[in-house]
Structures are given as C-alpha cells and as structure tokens.
Write an enzyme that holds these catalytic residues in place. Structure first.
Site, short mmCIF file in Angstrom:
data_model
loop_
_atom_site.label_atom_id
_atom_site.label_comp_id
_atom_site.label_asym_id
_atom_site.label_seq_id
_atom_site.Cartn_x
_atom_site.Cartn_y
_atom_site.Cartn_z
N SER A 98 0.82 -1.20 0.00
CA SER A 98 0.00 0.00 0.00
C SER A 98 0.86 1.26 0.00
CB SER A 98 -0.96 -0.03 1.20
OG SER A 98 -1.92 0.99 1.11
N ASP A 221 -10.37 -4.10 -5.29
CA ASP A 221 -9.69 -3.45 -4.17
C ASP A 221 -10.37 -2.11 -3.92
OD1 ASP A 221 -7.99 -2.18 -2.39
OD2 ASP A 221 -6.16 -2.76 -3.42
N HIS A 249 -7.39 -5.52 -0.21
CA HIS A 249 -6.21 -4.65 -0.24
C HIS A 249 -5.00 -5.26 0.46
CE1 HIS A 249 -4.29 -0.78 -0.88
NE2 HIS A 249 -4.03 -0.65 0.41
#
Length: 271
Positions: A98, A221, A249
């Site tokens: 991320s 996502d 995610h």
C-alpha cells in the site's frame, strides 16, 4: 554515524532467513510487521528477510515519534534509509504494501545504490480523486470525515475500516487481526500517519523511479482499484504490472500463496 543498536531497537528490526537475496518487508498504514506472518515461513527458506515497524507502529519506540518528521511520507522513508544504512544492506528487493510502495520510492531516490528492485503490493501514489484524469478512489470530504471519526470514536473507526481494507471475502479472523492492529496503534500517531497517507499526491515520482518495479494489483480493491495500477504502470518506465485474481487490499494476508509465487517468479526463484 548511525548507531546500529538504537536504530534496530527504534524500529523493532527483525532479520530472519539466510538466502543470498535480501527482501525488506514494509507494512502499510495502521499495521506492523506481524502482517507478514503468512508469507514469512516460505520466503525465509529462500531469502534473507528484514522486517521492521515504522516509528509509532507495532513495537517500535513510541518515544522516537516526532509529529514534524512523520507528518509526511518522507519521514517514514527516512526510517527505511536509516535501517538500510545501519545494516549495510545492498541489492535490496523492497516489498512495500500500500502506502509503503510510495515510501519505498522515496527511499530509493535517496539510496538508489542499495535498492535492486521494488515489489509493490496494492500500491497507490494518491488515494484522492484528482479531476477526470486520475481517480484515486476517495473524495477529499470522505477522507476528512474518516479522520473526524478517528477523533470521535477511534475503536469504531478501526472496526469500520478493517473490513473495508480486507475485502468482502475475508475471514472474520483476518478482519479481526487488522482491526486489532489498528486499535493497538496510538491514536495520535495513527492520525498523523493517516493524513500523510491519504492526503498525499506522489504521482510526480512515478517517472523518476529507477529500480525495476513489480506492481501486484488486486482485481477488486476498495482502496486501490486496478485503474490505479494501470496508471502507475503507464508512467513507470521499468515496471511490470500483474493484475491478480484476488479480492481485497491485503493480499499478503488473504492470498499469501499468490504473493509468494509472484515474488519467487520476479526474483527468478523456483518454489
């Protein structure tokens, strides 16, 4: 001169495995190095793994937290730079989940001689919708409301965000683990990291990324859509995009076998 003991203690650095290739595993917002537990057993058989907690996360030294330093992602990138220098790491394959994909880019710009490649799991250079040319997924007002919820009801915020991040097909166990991780983070620290993560726009970095990069994108996502991955791939000269048949995610938690297989393929390692 960096003090090895102080840096490793500050960031709760853990080194495991004895492989010739070194992977630095960098967790995302609201998490700590425990999120890698589903991939570490397999990866540690083939690689040397360096795990850590950003200052303010996990078992890092909270006393080292500075709101001025960590108000932007550059502060978290400095943690990475100092860890790499302290351990004298070279030819590192930086695995960033991320927001850590962007943090890894910032670090690579400062220490390009130490970073061999980047593996980006569900990356996003900007979570905001910025006109018709870029849809990061969130309107600014929605994110401001999320930050306000952190102030009003921190536990409620954690329980709301965890299932959104994990995805609709995730088990209650995994959602609970992520929610617990959110809850265990100091609220002041979490709010600073949240603002640095969700209100930043680092799209300008994409053409400047010099190490080869593997983008691992979930097909579903809620935080970083496939369109974000395609946007990054189109602007990163040495990038490879893999859209995975995954939902959520946190694919290193929900689909660890897939992530392990992709890392092995990227590094030319047969499982």
């Amino acid at each position: 001169m960096l003090n090895r003991t102080s840096i490793t203690a500050r960031n709760n650095v853990t080194v495991t495995g004895e492989g010739a290739k070194t992977l630095v595993l960098a967790h995302g917002f609201g998490c700590d190095q425990r999120v890698w537990q589903y991939v570490v057993p397999a990866l540690s058989k083939r690689y040397t793994l360096v795990l850590f907690d950003y200052v303010g996360s996990g078992r890092s030294q909270l006393s080292a937290f500075s709101q001025a330093r960590y108000a932007t992602l550059e502060g978290y990138a400095q943690d990475v730079v100092e860890i790499c220098k302290t351990l004298d790491l070279s030819d590192v394959h930086f695995v960033g989940h991320s927001v850590s994909a962007t943090i890894g880019q910032l670090a690579a710009l400062e220490i390009p001689e130490r970073i061999a490649s980047q593996i980006m799991i569900c990356p996003s250079p900007c979570f905001l919708n910025v006109g018709p040319e870029y849809q990061g997924g969130f309107e600014r007002a929605d994110l401001e409301e999320l930050i306000e919820l952190m102030d009003r009801n921190y536990i409620g915020w954690a329980h709301y965000l965890a299932p959104l991040v994990m995805g609709p097909e995730s088990s209650e166990q995994l959602i609970g683990e992520l929610s617990e991780s959110f809850c265990s983070t100091d609220p002041v620290v979490a709010k600073v990291f949240a603002r640095a993560t969700f209100f930043a726009d680092y799209r300008h970095l994409l053409p400047r990324v010099t190490p080869p990069a593997l983008l691992l994108q979930s097909q579903v996502d809620s935080l970083a859509s496939p369109a974000v991955g395609r946007y990054m791939h189109a602007r990163m000269p040495q990038s490879t995009l893999r859209e995975l048949p995954c939902v959520g995610h946190c694919t290193h938690m929900t689909h660890p076998e897939t992530i392990i297989r992709e890392i092995d393929a990227w590094l030319g390692q047969s499982s």
